[in-house]
Structures are given as structure tokens and as C-alpha cells.
Design a protein around this motif. Structure first.
Motif, mmCIF file in Angstrom:
data_model
loop_
_atom_site.group_PDB
_atom_site.id
_atom_site.type_symbol
_atom_site.label_atom_id
_atom_site.label_comp_id
_atom_site.label_asym_id
_atom_site.label_seq_id
_atom_site.Cartn_x
_atom_site.Cartn_y
_atom_site.Cartn_z
ATOM 1 N N LYS A 76 0.808 -1.214 0.000
ATOM 2 C CA LYS A 76 0.000 0.000 0.000
ATOM 3 C C LYS A 76 0.843 1.265 0.000
ATOM 4 O O LYS A 76 0.286 2.370 -0.019
ATOM 5 N N ASN A 77 2.159 1.125 0.031
ATOM 6 C CA ASN A 77 3.040 2.298 0.073
ATOM 7 C C ASN A 77 2.643 3.235 1.205
ATOM 8 O O ASN A 77 2.586 4.470 1.045
ATOM 9 N N THR A 78 2.357 2.640 2.348
ATOM 10 C CA THR A 78 1.805 3.384 3.478
ATOM 11 C C THR A 78 2.608 3.078 4.735
ATOM 12 O O THR A 78 3.016 1.937 4.956
ATOM 13 N N VAL A 79 2.819 4.105 5.525
ATOM 14 C CA VAL A 79 3.464 3.953 6.825
ATOM 15 C C VAL A 79 2.439 4.278 7.903
ATOM 16 O O VAL A 79 1.575 5.141 7.716
ATOM 17 N N TYR A 80 2.512 3.548 8.997
ATOM 18 C CA TYR A 80 1.563 3.695 10.095
ATOM 19 C C TYR A 80 2.290 4.100 11.374
ATOM 20 O O TYR A 80 3.458 3.754 11.579
ATOM 21 N N LEU A 81 1.574 4.795 12.219
ATOM 22 C CA LEU A 81 2.056 5.085 13.555
ATOM 23 C C LEU A 81 0.963 4.659 14.527
ATOM 24 O O LEU A 81 -0.058 5.325 14.641
ATOM 25 N N GLN A 82 1.183 3.537 15.178
ATOM 26 C CA GLN A 82 0.258 3.056 16.196
ATOM 27 C C GLN A 82 0.633 3.709 17.514
ATOM 28 O O GLN A 82 1.758 3.536 18.003
ATOM 29 N N MET A 83 -0.312 4.454 18.081
ATOM 30 C CA MET A 83 -0.052 5.193 19.309
ATOM 31 C C MET A 83 -0.932 4.625 20.410
ATOM 32 O O MET A 83 -2.161 4.570 20.254
ATOM 33 N N SER A 84 -0.313 4.201 21.483
ATOM 34 C CA SER A 84 -1.031 3.622 22.613
ATOM 35 C C SER A 84 -0.674 4.375 23.890
ATOM 36 O O SER A 84 0.303 5.125 23.925
ATOM 37 N N SER A 85 -1.465 4.140 24.912
ATOM 38 C CA SER A 85 -1.234 4.802 26.212
ATOM 39 C C SER A 85 -1.033 6.296 26.017
ATOM 40 O O SER A 85 -0.103 6.894 26.570
ATOM 41 N N LEU A 86 -1.911 6.886 25.256
ATOM 42 C CA LEU A 86 -1.760 8.297 24.912
ATOM 43 C C LEU A 86 -1.895 9.188 26.135
ATOM 44 O O LEU A 86 -2.672 8.904 27.055
ATOM 45 N N LYS A 87 -1.133 10.272 26.109
ATOM 46 C CA LYS A 87 -1.111 11.237 27.205
ATOM 47 C C LYS A 87 -1.513 12.603 26.656
ATOM 48 O O LYS A 87 -1.324 12.878 25.463
ATOM 49 N N PRO A 88 -2.021 13.482 27.523
ATOM 50 C CA PRO A 88 -2.362 14.829 27.045
ATOM 51 C C PRO A 88 -1.186 15.528 26.362
ATOM 52 O O PRO A 88 -1.388 16.296 25.415
ATOM 53 N N GLU A 89 0.029 15.246 26.797
ATOM 54 C CA GLU A 89 1.194 15.891 26.180
ATOM 55 C C GLU A 89 1.502 15.365 24.781
ATOM 56 O O GLU A 89 2.383 15.892 24.095
ATOM 57 N N ASP A 90 0.802 14.319 24.337
ATOM 58 C CA ASP A 90 0.928 13.854 22.964
ATOM 59 C C ASP A 90 0.067 14.688 22.004
ATOM 60 O O ASP A 90 0.154 14.510 20.777
ATOM 61 N N THR A 91 -0.739 15.573 22.548
ATOM 62 C CA THR A 91 -1.568 16.428 21.708
ATOM 63 C C THR A 91 -0.702 17.291 20.803
ATOM 64 O O THR A 91 0.194 17.989 21.272
ATOM 65 N N ALA A 92 -0.935 17.215 19.503
ATOM 66 C CA ALA A 92 -0.119 17.951 18.533
ATOM 67 C C ALA A 92 -0.669 17.728 17.135
ATOM 68 O O ALA A 92 -1.540 16.871 16.915
ATOM 69 N N LEU A 93 -0.144 18.505 16.209
ATOM 70 C CA LEU A 93 -0.368 18.252 14.794
ATOM 71 C C LEU A 93 0.752 17.330 14.330
ATOM 72 O O LEU A 93 1.926 17.658 14.466
ATOM 73 N N TYR A 94 0.368 16.178 13.823
ATOM 74 C CA TYR A 94 1.342 15.166 13.433
ATOM 75 C C TYR A 94 1.542 15.202 11.933
ATOM 76 O O TYR A 94 0.572 15.151 11.158
#
Length: 127
Positions: A76-94
Motif C-alpha cells: 500500500k506504500n503506506t506507513v503507520y504510527l500506532q499510538m497507545s497509552s496516549l497522554k495529554p502531552e501527545d496532543t499535537a499536529l502530526y
């Protein structure tokens, strides 16, 4: 190379999200694909990267390692970012980014090493 990021959203602390970045325009088999994030008033921050050929992965050691996982889908020519145990400080534009000639070593962590950038997807983690 065109990059289309998706998958952001609003999630509670402790939850999970999976970001996707679809690459088009040319094959990225020799590229490094990375994720960066930025919040207002702060500098862009490296999150994770994967070297498409060979699959070597890199993470921001202090902030995301152990919680985030980067992977790729060759078909699929696609990269993924699986994010777990998210914290408020992970809030951002990715943002996802692609670099054709990123040397091994610390260059993989630098935004200047990447020539192509996607439009960004917002991740908001509520407490």
C-alpha cells in the motif's frame, strides 16, 4: 512524492490511535519515512521513523518509545504510527515526512533531512 496523512482525532488519555501516511507519486522503497509533531509555540519534534529498505526503526527515546510503533505496508506504500497509552502531552499536529537520502545516524531525527512533507493530522488527547 506526495504524502497524505490521516487518522488523527480526539481520544481520552490512555487510549489509542493509528495514524496512516499514504505515499504516492513514486516508490519510496529507498526512502526513510518519518513522523514529526508540533504544537503552537513549540518547535517541530521528531516522533518516529522507519527505513523502508530493511525496516530499521527509530523513536524519540524519552517521549514515545514503548508506547508508539511505526510500521509500513509495502503493497500500500503506506506507513503507520500506532499510538497507545496516549497522554495529554501527545496532543499535537502530526506530520509525516519522506527523505530520499537520509544517512544512518542522527540525521534520521532531524526534520531537515526530509524533503517531502504531508499536510498534518491533528491528535488531541483529553485528560
Amino acid at each position: 512524492v506526495q504524502l497524505q496523512a490521516s487518522g488523527g482525532g480526539l481520544v481520552q488519555a490512555g487510549g489509542s490511535l493509528r495514524l496512516s501516511c499514504a505515499a504516492s507519486g513514486r516508490t519510496v522503497s529507498s526512502y526513510v519515512l518519518g513522523w514529526f509533531r508540533q504544537t503552537p509555540g513549540k518547535e517541530r519534534e521528531f516522533v518516529a521513523a522507519i527505513r523502508w529498505s530493511g525496516g530499521s526503526t527509530y523513536y524519540a527515546e524519552d517521549s514515545v518509545k514503548g508506547r508508539f510503533t511505526i510500521s509500513r505496508d509495502n503493497a500500500k506504500n503506506t506507513v503507520y504510527l500506532q499510538m497507545s497509552s496516549l497522554k495529554p502531552e501527545d496532543t499535537a499536529l502530526y506530520y509525516c515526512a519522506a527523505g530520499r537520502t537520509v544517512p544512518f545516524g542522527r540525521s534520521v531525527y532531524a526534520g531537515a533531512s526530509y524533503e517531502y512533507w504531508g499536510q498534518g493530522t491533528q491528535v488531541t488527547v483529553s485528560s
